[in-house]
Scaffold this active site. Structure first.
Site, PDB file in Angstrom:
ATOM      1  N   HIS A 350      28.755  39.446  36.342  1.00  0.00           N
ATOM      2  CA  HIS A 350      29.199  40.856  36.370  1.00  0.00           C
ATOM      3  C   HIS A 350      30.645  40.975  35.926  1.00  0.00           C
ATOM      4  O   HIS A 350      31.344  39.985  35.705  1.00  0.00           O
ATOM      5  CB  HIS A 350      28.991  41.463  37.761  1.00  0.00           C
ATOM      6  N   TYR A 388      27.824  32.816  41.877  1.00  0.00           N
ATOM      7  CA  TYR A 388      26.534  32.909  42.552  1.00  0.00           C
ATOM      8  C   TYR A 388      25.627  31.806  42.018  1.00  0.00           C
ATOM      9  O   TYR A 388      25.292  31.812  40.833  1.00  0.00           O
ATOM     10  CB  TYR A 388      25.899  34.280  42.287  1.00  0.00           C
ATOM     11  N   GLU A 408      36.683  40.749  46.952  1.00  0.00           N
ATOM     12  CA  GLU A 408      36.984  42.023  46.278  1.00  0.00           C
ATOM     13  C   GLU A 408      38.066  42.806  47.015  1.00  0.00           C
ATOM     14  O   GLU A 408      37.962  43.044  48.215  1.00  0.00           O
ATOM     15  CB  GLU A 408      35.702  42.873  46.222  1.00  0.00           C
TER      16      GLU A 408
HETATM   17  N1  GLY Z   1      30.242  47.829  46.071  1.00  0.00           N
HETATM   18  C1  GLY Z   1      29.876  48.034  44.720  1.00  0.00           C
HETATM   19  C2  GLY Z   1      30.742  47.314  43.821  1.00  0.00           C
HETATM   20  O1  GLY Z   1      31.483  46.450  44.249  1.00  0.00           O
HETATM   21  O2  GLY Z   1      30.776  47.575  42.646  1.00  0.00           O
HETATM   22 MN    MN Z   2      33.369  47.015  43.528  1.00  0.00          MN
HETATM   23 MN    MN Z   3      31.976  46.176  46.329  1.00  0.00          MN
END
Ligand code: GLY
Ligand code: MN
Ligand code: MN
Length: 440
Positions: A350, A388, A408
């Site tokens: 991602h 992951y 995050e």
């Molecule tokens: N919680 C959704 C994201 O981190 O994009």
């Molecule tokens: Mn996010």
């Molecule tokens: Mn998130």
């Protein structure tokens, strides 16, 4: 109940004024979010559309605003007062209340939308409206545009131009004012406190949903109105599912649990992910992978300042994670080739960042002229690298299989650098090991 918009009415007046300058002699139309049925006659809890709220502070459904760039007039359509409906569902402002507290130049009943809208848009050859989101709204707007054109008789004029108004407000929403930064700061703090409460209560044997409940209850206890998005609580290999939704598994010994949860406060949301051992002690393998991701995440955060680009942060994250993957034997070969062929996406599939604000994936254009845009003071986004390793990945060293890690934080760009809005949520190994399970 405190009447009127949260904060000062001036905030919303100012935003509408700025928008009026951008649409020049056009007309802009924004609809409240429609109410949604959950099942049978029960509704989802209502939340106003972010853009509609940004421009009005008005939280009722079945409302529409029309802004006329030529006359600078702000028209507001709302539900009428209704004693029976208010007995069942609670207070409504009605026309007088909406006029008094939200400052429109004119207010109408929502029942009159179809008949009044052609009149309000007829002088403009440009209508700003986000088409395609809600077909029932599209129909009202297109019908009004058609009626306005018909009313002109044989003018020879074509259909007015239809331009997406939300993307214009989206660019305004991208740059957070000091008031908005305060709300994001508060959302970030509440979100951090929820994560801490979760860490303290974590123990092997509990269910993912118990942990979810503890975190979300702390959010609410601290004044969060709702979640910014559905919480992800994934233990063991569930953490390798990026948008894991079930949250119904039992936490086992020697697993890591990944928690991605965000509290909304005053219509702005936090978005934090933390990953920690269920029993409060990282195994050697977990620690190696965790410290790799943590180092990259911290490097990406500390790199933020005006003038760089989200693409620079993402590239830094990719290069850093490639080094970690090579070091730990997850990937083999040359870092350059892995980067160019994108084979790193096997374990890091991602992006690193998304805009953050009223929506967790907030509005705002990412690229300008095909290039990631330059960061400016007031922009806010996530920094969330992760690795992951699927459980059944026989090419990975066995000690790493079934581990998912994401870290995050929410970062606000300041004049000279950045502010980490979620710094209160611990992420260092020793802090986590001290906290996890400490209230069990
Ligand atoms: N919680 C959704 C994201 O981190 O994009
Ligand atoms: Mn996010
Ligand atoms: Mn998130």
């Amino acid at each position: 109940m405190q009447l009127g918009p949260k904060g000062n009415l001036e905030i919303y007046n100012h935003r509408r004024q700025k928008l009026l300058e951008k649409i020049k002699d056009g007309v802009a139309i924004f609809f409240a979010h429609p109410e949604q049925i959950r099942n049978n006659d029960a509704h989802h809890k209502y939340r106003q559309d972010s853009t509609f709220y940004y421009l009005t502070g008005f939280t009722e459904p079945e409302s529409v605003i029309v802004l006329d760039g030529k006359t600078s007039k702000f028209s507001l359509f709302v539900r009428e007062k209704d004693a029976t409906r208010e007995l069942w569902d609670g207070f409504r402002y009605g026309l007088d209340g909406a006029k008094k507290f939200f400052g429109p130049d004119q207010v109408f009943s929502i029942k009159d939308l179809a008949s009044k809208l052609p009149e309000l848009i007829k002088e403009s050859q440009r209508v700003y409206y986000r088409y395609g989101d809600h077909r029932e709204h599209d129909e009202v707007v297109l019908e009004a545009m058609q009626a306005a054109r018909r009313a002109k008789g044989r003018s020879g004029l074509g259909f007015p131009d239809l331009i997406d108004g939300n993307s214009i407000v989206g660019e305004m929403r991208l740059i957070k004012s000091d008031d908005e930064a305060d709300l994001l700061r508060k959302a970030g703090h509440i979100t951090s406190m929820g994560h801490i409460a979760g860490m303290k209560a974590t123990r092997p044997g509990m269910f993912e949903y118990e942990l979810e409940a503890i975190i979300e209850s702390e959010f609410r206890r601290l004044g969060s109105e709702r979640l910014g998005y559905n919480s992800i609580v994934g233990t063991g290999a569930n953490a390798t599912v990026l948008h894991y939704v079930f949250n119904d598994d039992k936490l086992a010994e020697n697993q890591l649990v990944l928690v991605d949860a965000g509290a909304e406060y005053g219509y702005y949301t936090g978005d934090i992910t933390r990953t920690y051992p269920t029993n409060g002690k990282f195994t050697a393998a977990q620690k190696k992978l965790y410290e790799g991701v943590l180092k990259v995440q911290k490097e990406c955060v500390s790199f933020v300042k005006p003038g760089i680009r989200l693409a620079d942060i993402h590239n830094k994250s990719i290069h850093g994670l490639i080094d970690v993957m090579l070091d730990l034997g997850l990937l083999k070969g040359s870092a350059q080739e892995i980067f160019e062929k994108k084979t790193f996406t096997k374990y890091f599939p991602h992006g690193t960042s998304h805009w953050l604000g009223m929506d967790v994936h907030d509005s705002g254009i990412y690229q300008i002229d095909g290039q990631s845009r330059l960061l400016e003071k007031g922009m806010c986004f996530s920094v969330e690298p992760g690795l992951y390793v699927p459980q059944d990945d026989s090419s990975a060293p066995s000690e790493f299989r079934g581990i998912g890690i994401r870290i995050e934080d929410d970062i606000l760009v300041t004049a000279n650098g950045y502010e980490n809005l979620t710094k209160d949520a611990p992420k260092e190994v020793n802090e986590i090991e001290d906290l996890v399970g400490s209230s069990v």
